[in-house]
Design an enzyme around this catalytic site. Structure first.
Site, PDB file in Angstrom:
ATOM      1  N   LYS A 185       0.890  -1.156   0.012  1.00  0.00           N
ATOM      2  CA  LYS A 185       0.055   0.147   0.116  1.00  0.00           C
ATOM      3  C   LYS A 185       0.877   1.276   0.030  1.00  0.00           C
ATOM      4  CE  LYS A 185      -3.832   0.036   2.773  1.00  0.00           C
ATOM      5  NZ  LYS A 185      -4.629   0.510   3.790  1.00  0.00           N
ATOM      6  N   LYS A 239     -19.317   9.262  18.795  1.00  0.00           N
ATOM      7  CA  LYS A 239     -19.371   8.606  17.511  1.00  0.00           C
ATOM      8  C   LYS A 239     -20.040   7.557  17.429  1.00  0.00           C
ATOM      9  CE  LYS A 239     -17.642   6.876  13.806  1.00  0.00           C
ATOM     10  NZ  LYS A 239     -17.593   7.723  12.534  1.00  0.00           N
ATOM     11  N   GLY A 283     -25.345  -0.741   4.713  1.00  0.00           N
ATOM     12  CA  GLY A 283     -24.160  -1.660   4.709  1.00  0.00           C
ATOM     13  C   GLY A 283     -23.005  -0.577   4.733  1.00  0.00           C
ATOM     14  N   CYS A 338     -19.022   0.746   8.256  1.00  0.00           N
ATOM     15  CA  CYS A 338     -19.122   1.624   9.524  1.00  0.00           C
ATOM     16  C   CYS A 338     -20.456   1.162  10.495  1.00  0.00           C
ATOM     17  CB  CYS A 338     -19.343   3.139   9.232  1.00  0.00           C
ATOM     18  SG  CYS A 338     -17.561   3.387   8.300  1.00  0.00           S
ATOM     19  N   LYS A 390     -20.899  -2.427  11.586  1.00  0.00           N
ATOM     20  CA  LYS A 390     -19.725  -2.562  12.565  1.00  0.00           C
ATOM     21  C   LYS A 390     -19.937  -1.938  13.867  1.00  0.00           C
ATOM     22  CE  LYS A 390     -15.611  -0.979  11.661  1.00  0.00           C
ATOM     23  NZ  LYS A 390     -15.082  -0.045  12.892  1.00  0.00           N
TER      24      LYS A 390
HETATM   25  C1  UGA Z   1     -20.958   6.686   7.972  1.00  0.00           C
HETATM   26  C2  UGA Z   1     -21.678   7.846   8.421  1.00  0.00           C
HETATM   27  O1  UGA Z   1     -22.699   8.524   7.608  1.00  0.00           O
HETATM   28  C3  UGA Z   1     -20.506   8.856   8.863  1.00  0.00           C
HETATM   29  O2  UGA Z   1     -20.911  10.144   9.567  1.00  0.00           O
HETATM   30  C4  UGA Z   1     -19.475   8.033   9.455  1.00  0.00           C
HETATM   31  O3  UGA Z   1     -18.363   8.852   9.687  1.00  0.00           O
HETATM   32  C5  UGA Z   1     -19.092   7.009   8.825  1.00  0.00           C
HETATM   33  O4  UGA Z   1     -20.216   6.052   8.664  1.00  0.00           O
HETATM   34  C6  UGA Z   1     -18.162   6.104   9.679  1.00  0.00           C
HETATM   35  O5  UGA Z   1     -18.161   5.721  10.915  1.00  0.00           O
HETATM   36  O6  UGA Z   1     -16.815   6.236   9.377  1.00  0.00           O
HETATM   37  P1  UGA Z   1     -20.595   5.712   5.440  1.00  0.00           P
HETATM   38  O7  UGA Z   1     -20.576   4.440   6.164  1.00  0.00           O
HETATM   39  O8  UGA Z   1     -19.409   6.119   4.613  1.00  0.00           O
HETATM   40  O9  UGA Z   1     -20.679   6.839   6.567  1.00  0.00           O
HETATM   41  O10 UGA Z   1     -21.942   5.874   4.559  1.00  0.00           O
HETATM   42  P2  UGA Z   1     -23.324   6.751   4.679  1.00  0.00           P
HETATM   43  O11 UGA Z   1     -23.613   7.625   3.536  1.00  0.00           O
HETATM   44  O12 UGA Z   1     -23.611   6.891   5.984  1.00  0.00           O
HETATM   45  O13 UGA Z   1     -24.195   5.282   4.186  1.00  0.00           O
HETATM   46  C7  UGA Z   1     -24.203   4.125   5.078  1.00  0.00           C
HETATM   47  C8  UGA Z   1     -25.308   3.153   4.472  1.00  0.00           C
HETATM   48  O14 UGA Z   1     -26.657   3.652   4.695  1.00  0.00           O
HETATM   49  C9  UGA Z   1     -25.230   2.960   2.798  1.00  0.00           C
HETATM   50  O15 UGA Z   1     -25.506   1.642   2.523  1.00  0.00           O
HETATM   51  C10 UGA Z   1     -26.406   3.782   2.480  1.00  0.00           C
HETATM   52  O16 UGA Z   1     -26.969   3.249   1.396  1.00  0.00           O
HETATM   53  C11 UGA Z   1     -27.586   3.537   3.727  1.00  0.00           C
HETATM   54  N1  UGA Z   1     -28.336   4.564   3.610  1.00  0.00           N
HETATM   55  C12 UGA Z   1     -28.214   5.887   3.714  1.00  0.00           C
HETATM   56  C13 UGA Z   1     -29.859   4.183   3.581  1.00  0.00           C
HETATM   57  O17 UGA Z   1     -30.199   3.027   3.444  1.00  0.00           O
HETATM   58  N2  UGA Z   1     -30.789   5.297   3.759  1.00  0.00           N
HETATM   59  C14 UGA Z   1     -30.632   6.541   3.865  1.00  0.00           C
HETATM   60  O18 UGA Z   1     -31.468   7.232   3.878  1.00  0.00           O
HETATM   61  C15 UGA Z   1     -29.191   6.830   4.199  1.00  0.00           C
END
Ligand code: UGA
Length: 442
Positions: free
Chosen positions: A35, A204, A257, A260, A263
């Site tokens: 990496k 968090k 999914g 984050c 888990k």
């Molecule tokens: C999430 C959080 O949004 C971040 O604030 C956080 O920092 C991050 O986890 C982390 O802990 O590192 P992320 O996993 O990148 O971010 O993605 P999201 O945009 O939050 O989406 C998560 C999942 O929820 C996706 O599968 C998305 O499709 C789903 N989702 C989101 C829905 O099914 N419905 C919604 O209305 C919004």
């Protein structure tokens, strides 16, 4: 300021690049030499819009350096960010092996004051353990502070989220650490919340669990909508107009999914239970999320009857758009379920195909979105990339063997699909069927 980052994953790499963008001197360390070699040669180990350009710009201007040596990281940065993985163990607890290992190595190399900042998502009380570990393994009485500084970036918009965060949370136990951390974030222009370390750690987990709860709430409502004939998009829009609820993160679909939410929700339930509290509210969030995908599969099965031998076109493989991350991706799970039942899946995703092929060697990959549809018995939308939303449904119809869509994200044009004679199933909305076959089955 000189900053070291240990762990060049999504969070670590983006954090390092963004600190460099704000003018700090950054050393990014990862034990994976492949990496680090990739990064040194200008290639990114992950797909994140804008990352490659910013990373290479700061590698060229000398603000961003890479190494595989944790010892070097300790020598270099006054603040050392620990960004290594905290995967789930078999019981859903966060596995702290990497955090402990890195902490020990930091302790052994420390010769002057350092801040050890937890950036990885960790369960509450990890800071105490980190402090104890450093006290046990440091070579002399060298002073240090432990800080909790959680990251709230989202994959796909990680640079923007990190450069312009809606808040910076810092859990500290000394004014010296607070001063240094404030200086580090001076140019970010974000509100700073200073708390004790435990509260910061819990902020968090609380944030991610709450967001997951919003999604599961919308998904639970989608089930009631399907049973009663209401429309979940309208229901959540109406509820979300109340500013106390808010209109974001209420999209029903195939479940959340990514690396984050699944888990972190598991880890919060586990730490809560080990502290003596059954977090049943969040356990229900997990159950609803699991059921949502099973329910989607049942819908497909009910419509297609026999899955064995059916050709299924699938749009999207990543867990959400603008990322190539397939961790806990509903698309990967449903493809696996369908193939286990004898169906053939032909998929297209703008950036995720090589990763998906490694996970699912039997999946067929298409040249483009329309190619995936050729001769298929139905089309599934699993990830709402804009190019799928923009694809002409007439073109889709001309390629499919049967004009049938299962829209796992409620993102395609349902009206148009109806006009064109598709059988269209969304989530939490009335299905659309051409009059000729409406009512012939449920
Ligand atoms: C999430 C959080 O949004 C971040 O604030 C956080 O920092 C991050 O986890 C982390 O802990 O590192 P992320 O996993 O990148 O971010 O993605 P999201 O945009 O939050 O989406 C998560 C999942 O929820 C996706 O599968 C998305 O499709 C789903 N989702 C989101 C829905 O099914 N419905 C919604 O209305 C919004």
């Amino acid at each position: 300021m000189k900053v070291s980052i240990i762990g060049a994953g999504h969070v670590g790499l983006v954090t390092g690049v963004c600190f460099a963008e704000k003018g700090h001197q950054v050393l990014c360390v990862d034990s994976d030499s492949e990496k680090i070699e990739m990064l040194k040669s200008g290639k990114m180990p992950i797909y994140e819009p804008g990352l490659e350009e910013m990373c290479n710009r700061h590698a060229a201007d000398g603000k961003l350096k890479f190494s595989t040596s944790n010892k070097e990281a300790v020598e270099f940065g006054k603040v050392i960010f620990v960004c290594v993985g905290t995967p789930s163990d078999a019981n859903g607890r966060a596995d702290m092996t990497y955090i402990e290992q890195v902490t020990k190595e930091i302790a052994e190399s420390m010769t002057e004051y350092r801040i050890i900042a937890e950036k990885s998502t960790v369960p509450v009380l990890t800071g105490e353990r980190v402090k104890l570990t450093i006290e046990r393994y440091r070579k002399s009485d060298v002073p240090f502070d432990v800080v909790s500084n959680p990251e709230f970036l989202r994959e796909g918009s990680a640079l923007e989220d990190t450069l312009r965060p809606d808040r910076v949370v810092m859990g500290v136990s000394s004014s010296r650490a607070e001063e240094i951390m404030r200086e580090l974030y001076e140019d970010f222009g974000a509100p700073v919340l200073v708390t004790d370390i435990r509260s910061s750690e819990l902020i968090k987990h609380a944030s991610n669990a709450f967001l997951a709860m919003k999604i599961s709430f919308a998904n639970a409502m989608s089930r009631i909508c399907e049973l009663s004939g209401a429309d979940v998009k309208e229901v959540m829009q109406g509820a979300g107009l109340d500013p106390r609820i808010g209109n974001t993160f209420l999209n029903a679909g195939v479940g959340y999914g990514g690396s984050c939410f699944p888990k972190d929700v598991d880890a919060l339930v586990a730490i809560s239970s080990s502290l003596g509290y059954d977090l049943s509210l969040i356990r229900a969030v997990q159950d609803i999320n699991r059921e949502q995908l099973d329910h989607f599969l049942a819908k497909i099965e009910r419509e297609l009857w026999v899955l064995k031998g059916k050709k299924i076109a699938m749009w999207g493989l990543s867990f959400k758009p603008h990322t190539d991350d397939t961790r806990e991706a509903p698309a990967i799970k449903i493809a696996r379920m369908l193939m286990e039942r004898g169906a053939k899946v032909k998929a297209f995703d703008p950036v995720t195909m090589p990763k998906a092929k490694k996970l699912l060697p039997d999946i067929e990959l298409a040249e483009n979105a329309l190619d995936a549809c050729v001769d298929a018995d139905c089309l599934l939308l699993m990830t709402e990339w804009q190019e799928f939303i923009d694809t002409d449904l007439e073109e889709v119809k001309s390629r499919l063997k049967v004009p049938m869509i299962f829209d796992g994200r409620n993102s395609l044009d349902r009206e148009k699909a109806g006009e064109l004679g598709f059988v269209y199933h969304g989530v939490g909305r009335k299905p659309v069927r051409p009059a000729a076959i409406a009512g012939s089955y449920s």
